[in-house]
Design an enzyme around this catalytic site. Structure first.
Site, mmCIF file in Angstrom:
data_model
loop_
_atom_site.group_PDB
_atom_site.id
_atom_site.type_symbol
_atom_site.label_atom_id
_atom_site.label_comp_id
_atom_site.label_asym_id
_atom_site.label_seq_id
_atom_site.Cartn_x
_atom_site.Cartn_y
_atom_site.Cartn_z
ATOM 1 N N HIS A 1 17.620 -1.118 -15.254
ATOM 2 C CA HIS A 1 17.820 -1.721 -16.580
ATOM 3 C C HIS A 1 18.080 -3.223 -16.474
ATOM 4 C CE1 HIS A 1 22.340 -1.273 -16.282
ATOM 5 N NE2 HIS A 1 22.294 -2.352 -17.042
ATOM 6 N N ASP B 1 18.020 4.841 -12.874
ATOM 7 C CA ASP B 1 18.356 3.428 -13.109
ATOM 8 C C ASP B 1 18.560 2.700 -11.781
ATOM 9 O OD1 ASP B 1 18.961 1.108 -14.394
ATOM 10 O OD2 ASP B 1 20.911 1.772 -15.167
ATOM 11 N N GLN C 1 30.118 -4.761 -18.552
ATOM 12 C CA GLN C 1 28.873 -5.518 -18.690
ATOM 13 C C GLN C 1 28.806 -6.675 -17.688
ATOM 14 O OE1 GLN C 1 29.983 -3.713 -21.263
ATOM 15 N NE2 GLN C 1 28.044 -2.635 -21.231
ATOM 16 N N GLY C 2 27.685 -6.767 -16.997
ATOM 17 C CA GLY C 2 27.510 -7.796 -15.970
ATOM 18 C C GLY C 2 27.745 -7.279 -14.560
ATOM 19 N N ASP C 3 28.378 -6.101 -14.457
ATOM 20 C CA ASP C 3 28.580 -5.475 -13.140
ATOM 21 C C ASP C 3 27.398 -4.593 -12.759
ATOM 22 O OD1 ASP C 3 31.194 -6.499 -12.604
ATOM 23 O OD2 ASP C 3 32.049 -5.019 -13.976
ATOM 24 N N SER C 4 26.588 -4.252 -13.746
ATOM 25 C CA SER C 4 25.448 -3.355 -13.530
ATOM 26 C C SER C 4 24.617 -3.757 -12.328
ATOM 27 C CB SER C 4 24.527 -3.375 -14.742
ATOM 28 O OG SER C 4 25.028 -2.530 -15.710
HETATM 29 N N1 ARG Z 1 25.255 -1.603 -18.604
HETATM 30 C C1 ARG Z 1 26.260 -2.485 -18.062
HETATM 31 C C2 ARG Z 1 25.590 -3.708 -17.442
HETATM 32 O O1 ARG Z 1 24.435 -3.937 -17.670
HETATM 33 C C3 ARG Z 1 27.200 -1.782 -17.129
HETATM 34 C C4 ARG Z 1 28.093 -0.928 -17.872
HETATM 35 C C5 ARG Z 1 29.038 -0.176 -17.032
HETATM 36 N N2 ARG Z 1 29.962 0.394 -17.963
HETATM 37 C C6 ARG Z 1 31.027 1.083 -17.642
HETATM 38 N N3 ARG Z 1 31.807 1.489 -18.596
HETATM 39 N N4 ARG Z 1 31.303 1.355 -16.421
HETATM 40 O O2 ARG Z 1 26.241 -4.544 -16.835
#
Ligand code: ARG
Length: 252
Positions: free
Chosen positions: A69, A115, A204-207
């Site tokens: 993603h 993913d 967000q940003g850790d993905s």
């Molecule tokens: N989708 C998020 C990203 O793009 C990561 C989300 C992780 N969320 C969580 N609750 N652990 O950075």
């Protein structure tokens, strides 16, 4: 682009607790602590047009592993991987991507599945005390095992990124508990990790970043409902379940 990513992550919020939930937790990564890159030398930053967008892990001299993603809509010429630094926007070395391989079964409905992606770099990583390839786990740790995850992502739900690399310890949930938290959204290629009561999580940003156990890469930061909420653990792409795909495409 970052806005797009936030939206794509927030989309998953509508399934669970209200998107207007006023409850916000403070902290880092969320609930974590600062680390030096030598404590997580496999940690890399996925950059789009020179700006950190996601995390990634160094898995060999010329491949980083991230989340589909993160990379699915990016042109290879705009992507680079920064390694060897615990600063989000400086230091270490930056390697241009020469190829992006997204899992061919990646899809977002009803939750991000398969993913995972591979970023090949044009110039090899120079391995050192602050740049190391992490071996891929072949089995998932047992439910309850402590695992570590890290990144420069938001330090509170809806919050801003961290300038310094943060790490947090969470626990692997059983697949049954994971499915209870996210009915109909968990596949065999995913697992959950969190802490009871919430307060510790990726955001967000850790993905695309690493989840590690016993010196091996077991998960890739993927999704969750909000961040660090009680009863909404983080969801990770399962490296053991996807290792054959990585081997096939990166030879690792
Ligand atoms: N989708 C998020 C990203 O793009 C990561 C989300 C992780 N969320 C969580 N609750 N652990 O950075």
């Amino acid at each position: 682009m970052r806005e797009l990513l936030l939206v794509s992550c927030l989309l998953f919020s509508v399934y669970g607790a209200s998107i207007n939930d006023p409850y916000q937790l403070d902290g880092r990564i969320i609930g974590g602590y600062q680390i030096s890159i030598s404590n997580a030398p496999y940690q890399a930053a996925y950059e789009l047009n020179g700006r950190q967008k996601c995390g990634a892990s160094v898995i060999s001299n010329n491949y980083a592993l991230s989340a589909a993603h993160c990379s699915i809509s990016d042109a290879v010429a705009s992507v680079s991987i920064r390694v060897g630094t615990d600063q989000r926007a400086s230091g270490g070395s930056v390697h241009k991507a020469s190829q992006i391989i997204n899992h061919e079964k990646y899809s977002t409905f009803p939750s991000p599945r398969f993913d995972i992606s591979l970023i090949k770099v044009a110039t090899p990583f120079v391995l050192s005390a602050s740049v190391k390839a992490i071996p891929l786990a072949t089995v998932l740790p047992a439910a309850g095992s402590a695992v570590a995850t890290s990144g420069w992502g938001a330090t509170s739900e809806g919050g801003s990124a961290s300038a310094h690399l943060l790490q947090v310890q969470v626990n692997v949930l059983s697949q049954a508990d994971c499915k209870r938290a996210y009915p109909l959204r968990i596949t065999d290629q995913m697992f959950c990790a969190g802490v009871s009561g919430g307060g510790k999580d990726t955001c967000q940003g850790d993905s695309g970043g690493p989840l590690v156990h016993g010196g091996q890469l077991v998960g890739v930061v993927s999704w969750g409902v909000g961040c660090a909420r009680a009863r909404s653990p983080g969801v990770y792409a399962s490296v053991p379940a996807l290792a054959a795909w990585v081997k096939q495409h990166a030879g690792v």
